[in-house]
Write an enzyme that holds these catalytic residues in place. Structure first.
Site, PDB file in Angstrom:
ATOM      1  N   HIS A 184       4.693   9.161   9.330  1.00  0.00           N
ATOM      2  CA  HIS A 184       5.821   8.615   8.548  1.00  0.00           C
ATOM      3  C   HIS A 184       7.172   8.993   9.119  1.00  0.00           C
ATOM      4  CE1 HIS A 184       3.479   7.482   4.613  1.00  0.00           C
ATOM      5  NE2 HIS A 184       2.947   6.984   5.697  1.00  0.00           N
ATOM      6  N   GLU A 210       0.824  -1.217   0.000  1.00  0.00           N
ATOM      7  CA  GLU A 210       0.000   0.000   0.000  1.00  0.00           C
ATOM      8  C   GLU A 210       0.851   1.257   0.000  1.00  0.00           C
ATOM      9  OE1 GLU A 210      -2.397   3.351   1.689  1.00  0.00           O
ATOM     10  OE2 GLU A 210      -0.585   2.436   2.505  1.00  0.00           O
ATOM     11  N   GLU A 211       1.955   1.242   0.747  1.00  0.00           N
ATOM     12  CA  GLU A 211       2.748   2.467   0.906  1.00  0.00           C
ATOM     13  C   GLU A 211       3.508   2.850  -0.367  1.00  0.00           C
ATOM     14  OE1 GLU A 211       2.545   4.504   3.231  1.00  0.00           O
ATOM     15  OE2 GLU A 211       2.068   3.502   5.106  1.00  0.00           O
TER      16      GLU A 211
END
Lengths: 312, 312, 312
Positions: free
Chosen positions: B287, B182-183
């Site tokens: 993040h 996903e990232e």
């Protein structure tokens, strides 16, 4: 290298691959019967448009090779818009054809003045007459060969195509899939991949394309196996490929890039769980008329594909 | 929070989720038999690679939770390229492993001089030895807990994963889908979504992930229900979810963002008509190694998922 | 033009098409029985959400027309975020509705000061009260008609919708597909296209939408047939369409653009081999409340669709 030269000179920018597809089809029909394992040839415009699929034996792995190239399209007046991402140095020689006949013109920068008198620069061409809007132009091919290198426009990806056709000569089991539109946003791999998965259950892919030389992937040091570009394939699959290359003693270099992309990106987005890895020779002067590849890297690329199609 | 701490420390950047998948699989096999409704566990590498699907009862809604995290990958020399979009403060502690052994290094900026003497800056690392190209590095985990908060790298999305596993304990009907990549551009949701739709006819989704605190979504004020990020889900579906949250009296905040994305974007692009909505706790220091989430928002998130899986 | 005026005033930004879908459905149910070939109406929220498909006779070609428009969504405080890509001139009149009632407000720029005292500008609105976050706003409709032109917000794409509904009156064979979300990243065409292909075997598409006037596509000179925008359709299909237009003597202009996109992009990415081409009238003042189209171009557009649906 006669075949490679012919392929490099064949105009087939994204969206106009049909002529090259026919050329490859004719080539396969002529030479395929003499190959170790004559393939099943799938050319079905209704299902695959201008793509082509060759099926050898009991395939476990599919090799994706794009047919199309970058180029330019005539806009209005003397303007051009790019097809894909060509380098745009003034003076590049471009060729094409419209209803009035053949075109051999020169890449230029045109300046236009808007209502406020502000100048803007845009891509254009210089030629003795106006060219019809919508006409595509490609680099004029100047194919150069030395003992150690080949140089031409469109080694990306006519060299990938050449490798695939050489691989075909001895291939026993595998699929060669020739795709369209890769240089300009893609679009054919989704239906190619679906067709291949549904008909043959294949979910392993190799992307047979050309990459760029860098400080870590040096010309003449071997074909690149790409750990990643803008997309990241599964580590486990890339590692399997590296181990096979190591075991076979084929020289290769591991590529690790942040940018760039290939048909692999579309496999990654597919609704079937494809494993994919980019395997291809590095070149210098990417997307110019002067793309340069070392013959040692071509040999490494072909040898690596032969190993991988046998062992994966 | 012992489980959450273990999950946050588990390295699984995009493309290398296999270890974490196995950990979750082992966890489910150990604890699942004691859950209210032991799920059917689907772990089929051929069809779903490193993803995992848990099917409870007669599912109407699927919860998508991504396993992977951001990180870095060693390029050539001392260079790094990002995996996903990590913050890049000099001095961040990174860990990894290559053939020579464990790595515990420091994020740095390397300056390189090109042929013309121009300096360019690039991401790099400082370590006692060179690390093999292609090696991935992740934030060293420093898990911190207070009465009201948890703080660590990778709460995005190990906290989503934790919520999903807690939800599993009492879930009667629903699907938990653990996704990969996903990232960094995604790629697993298309085949996960297709599998789920074809096998179970489910077309309702919730994205169980972590968002960022903002002037409209404040830490400690409840889980976010996202009206939109860069993608806009159908208003009617988001409104159904809001009404269920209101009716149940679970505290929540409505998020309205222009940017950002999630696994929902891939559902929106699917060739099946999925409804989807992002529902997740907000965090600060997104993040970074210092992601911070309030426990009240975790409680709200879990309570909301329990309501939604029952009522949707 | 009464119908067109009604359509232009109907609020249906991306994600909130349901009301307009119902309006079109009612219109078709009222008028369809009197059309040359009453269509099969497919409105199935489970499979097609807020999209609509009309099937006439034995279809060979599908016309894709998007229902949704650009707009704005209220964020927090007095902030707005765009839906799609609206022009943002201060003072534009916007309308909407939240739980407190009707809204008629003005587009503004709000300045916010961050912790360091730095000012940033953001989209906002001016109104007598705060509007609920998540509320969507659209341009207030000021429909203007002269002998030769129509002017309004949302001619893109209510004019495409109007053309499709006029085309329906005499259509014998073909599919009209009304899509959602086109202005903001798309997402409905993949499942629409899959449905149409699987049910009817149709793989030929026309994108019935509005483009912008340019130095090569001039207002009043005829409907545009687009050779390309940011995506490049197959040349062979665009050429077939041009030849049919030439043969029928319908005035048209060939568009060649580098940027822009349409529902065609999603067909190009589909896992079925769709051919597609954008065919639509040019407008001035794109994505403003003052979009302007010449009636001659509307006539050309409708005539061209009638020819193409008969001949393709």
């Amino acid at each position: 290298m006669h075949l490679l030269k012919t392929l490099c000179a064949f105009p087939a920018p994204s969206g106009e691959e049909a002529g090259l597809t026919q050329f490859v089809l004719d080539y396969v029909r002529e030479h395929g019967p003499g190959w170790r394992q004559p393939p099943l040839v799938v050319h079905d415009e209704n299902r695959l448009q201008d793509c082509l699929v060759l099926v050898f034996g009991q395939p476990r792995t599919a090799v994706f090779t794009h047919l199309d190239s970058i180029g330019f399209m005539v806009r209005y007046g003397r303007g051009l818009v790019p097809i894909g991402g060509p380098e745009t140095e003034i003076g590049y020689q471009l060729v094409g054809e419209d209803a009035q006949g053949k075109i051999a013109c020169t890449l230029a920068v045109t300046k236009t003045e808007d209502e406020d008198g502000d100048e803007t620069e845009a891509l254009g061409y210089e030629f003795s007459r106006a060219v019809a809007p919508g006409t595509s132009l490609t680099f004029a091919c100047d194919f150069r060969e030395t003992d150690t290198t080949v140089q031409s426009c469109y080694l990306d990806n006519r060299l990938g195509l050449w490798v695939a056709l050489k691989l075909a000569e001895t291939l026993e089991h595998g699929i060669l899939a020739f795709s369209c539109g890769e240089e300009h946003g893609g679009g054919s791999v989704p239906y190619l991949a679906r067709f291949i998965y549904e008909q043959y259950g294949v979910r392993q892919a190799l992307i047979c394309d050309i990459t760029w030389a860098s400080e870590g992937v040096r010309p003449g040091q071997g074909c690149a196996i790409s750990r990643r570009d803008s997309a990241i394939p599964r580590r486990s699959y890339v590692e399997r490929i590296r181990r096979l290359a190591e075991a076979a003693g084929v020289p290769y270099q591991l590529e690790v890039e942040e940018h760039g992309g290939s048909d692999g990106r579309e496999l990654q987005r597919a609704d079937v769980a494809w494993d994919w890895c980019f395997v291809g020779a590095p070149e210098e002067n990417v997307h110019t008329p002067h793309e340069l590849v070392h013959k040692a890297d071509i040999a490494s690329m072909l040898a690596l594909y032969q190993v991988l199609l046998r062992e994966l």
